[in-house]
Scaffold this active site. Structure first.
Site, PDB file in Angstrom:
ATOM      1  N   GLU A   1     -82.840  18.690 -11.018  1.00 23.65           N
ATOM      2  CA  GLU A   1     -83.076  17.648 -10.225  1.00 23.65           C
ATOM      3  C   GLU A   1     -82.681  16.234 -10.357  1.00 23.65           C
ATOM      4  O   GLU A   1     -82.633  16.174 -11.831  1.00 23.65           O
ATOM      5  CB  GLU A   1     -84.512  17.746  -9.401  1.00 23.65           C
ATOM      6  CG  GLU A   1     -85.491  17.300 -10.718  1.00 23.65           C
ATOM      7  CD  GLU A   1     -86.949  16.954 -10.190  1.00 23.65           C
ATOM      8  OE1 GLU A   1     -86.727  15.617  -9.289  1.00 23.65           O
ATOM      9  OE2 GLU A   1     -87.920  17.561 -10.309  1.00 23.65           O
TER      10      GLU A   1
ATOM     11  N   LYS B   1     -99.086  18.046 -12.415  1.00 21.01           N
ATOM     12  CA  LYS B   1    -100.269  16.938 -12.896  1.00 21.01           C
ATOM     13  C   LYS B   1    -101.508  16.980 -12.302  1.00 21.01           C
ATOM     14  O   LYS B   1    -101.302  17.266 -11.031  1.00 21.01           O
ATOM     15  CB  LYS B   1     -99.177  15.688 -12.892  1.00 21.01           C
ATOM     16  CG  LYS B   1     -98.300  15.424 -13.906  1.00 21.01           C
ATOM     17  CD  LYS B   1     -97.745  14.167 -14.010  1.00 21.01           C
ATOM     18  CE  LYS B   1     -96.772  14.037 -14.801  1.00 21.01           C
ATOM     19  NZ  LYS B   1     -95.601  13.773 -14.163  1.00 21.01           N
TER      20      LYS B   1
END
Ligand code: PSU
Ligand code: MN
Length: 303
Positions: free
Chosen positions: A25, A160
């Site tokens: 990405e 996360k």
């Protein structure tokens, strides 16, 4: 082929000859890390993919064209321009193409463009998910919807804890997205190897992962699969350091009233600011680790 898509010659040749390709990405370059570490990391990731037998295809939107495979100069451009480049999710794709603009691809748009190009394996750092407090904000990343509908394998280091990891896994379960642990039964938590939540299945090798994904494809199942590949021990962070930093970042985000697509980049930058260079180093290392597993898995998939 999609008329807005440009596949770079090396990537095209690999796809046509059934050789392994790994998608990468570009939001992680322009919004996820500071310059020049972002460019250095992106180029190293490509190198690691090559060393492990696959062709890298960094994915981005340039001048309204969907690009599968960037040149080093284009990677430098994305790194240098940084957050000035529009963070492009599914809703932004048509407008960016219509206006001939640039876009940094998130996990969502990278999956979409990889799928258009015929690339099945994608490596990144972390994915978006259900944010903490989503019961009221409804902030759920489009990445989860894309995993539900696009048949690409995403190899990450988990989510996360800026996210609600438990709710993210619930959402994926509802949408039928298998969550696989590479050598672990615990969903990794990006900076640390364990989140305290279980994955659906554990695999022990890229060959086993490729076999599973091949079966998923042969069954004609429509969505993607998510692989949590834990950060290597030597680079993992102390939870006592990273968790309070994340809590503080979220507090600040809420008190500033930051919303929508700005939330994730703000939190990522804030965590980095609070923890100094340590979190950046861990971030870079886990991406390298994911790139390697992705290249080996893509190679197995081509056998
Ligand atoms: N999480 C990270 N690093 C990142 C991102 C997420 O640890 O760079 C980026 C990815 O591009 C991901 C996007 O697809 O943020 C999700 O943004 P949002 O939460 O706004 O959907
Ligand atoms: Mn969001």
């Amino acid at each position: 082929m999609n008329k807005y898509l440009d596949i770079n010659p090396e990537v095209k040749e690999a796809i046509e000859n059934g050789r392994p390709v790994v998608a990468l990405e570009s939001t992680i370059i322009s919004h996820g890390m500071p310059y020049p570490q972002n460019v250095e990391t992106a180029l190293n990731v490509e190198k690691i993919i090559r060393e492990n037998g696959a062709v890298p295809a960094t994915i981005a939107i340039i001048g309204g064209r969907l690009k599968a495979g960037l040149t080093p100069e284009e990677i430098e451009y994305f790194g240098k321009k940084g957050p000035e480049i529009t963070k492009a999710s599914r809703r932004d794709l048509a407008m960016l193409c219509a206006k001939g603009e640039d876009g940094a691809c998130t996990v969502t748009t990278t999956m979409m463009i990889a799928n258009m190009a015929g690339i099945k394996v994608f490596a990144t750092g972390g994915i978006g998910g259900v944010h903490r407090g989503a019961e009221t904000t409804m902030d759920i990343s489009a990445d989860l919807e894309e995993l539900a509908q696009t048949q690409v394998m995403v190899i990450c280091a988990g989510c996360k804890s800026i996210l609600d990891i438990g709710l993210t896994l619930e959402y994926l379960e509802t949408h039928g997205v298998p969550v696989i642990g590479m050598g672990t039964e615990d969903m990794p938590a990006f900076y640390t190897s364990k989140s305290g939540f279980k994955v659906d299945y554990k695999v022990d090798s890229p060959a086993e992962l490729a076999h599973f994904f091949k079966t998923h494809i042969e069954l004609g199942l429509k969505g993607g699969i998510l692989v949590g590949n834990p950060i290597p021990d030597e680079y993992s962070m102390d939870p006592e350091v990273i968790n309070p930093a994340i809590d503080k970042a979220i507090e600040e985000c809420n008190s500033l009233g930051i919303k929508g697509k700005a939330t994730t980049p703000f939190l990522l930058a804030k965590v980095k600011e609070i923890t100094g260079g340590d979190s950046l180093e861990s971030n870079i290392r886990l991406v390298y680790n994911n790139a390697k597993v992705a290249a080996l898995t893509a190679s197995e998939l081509c056998k």
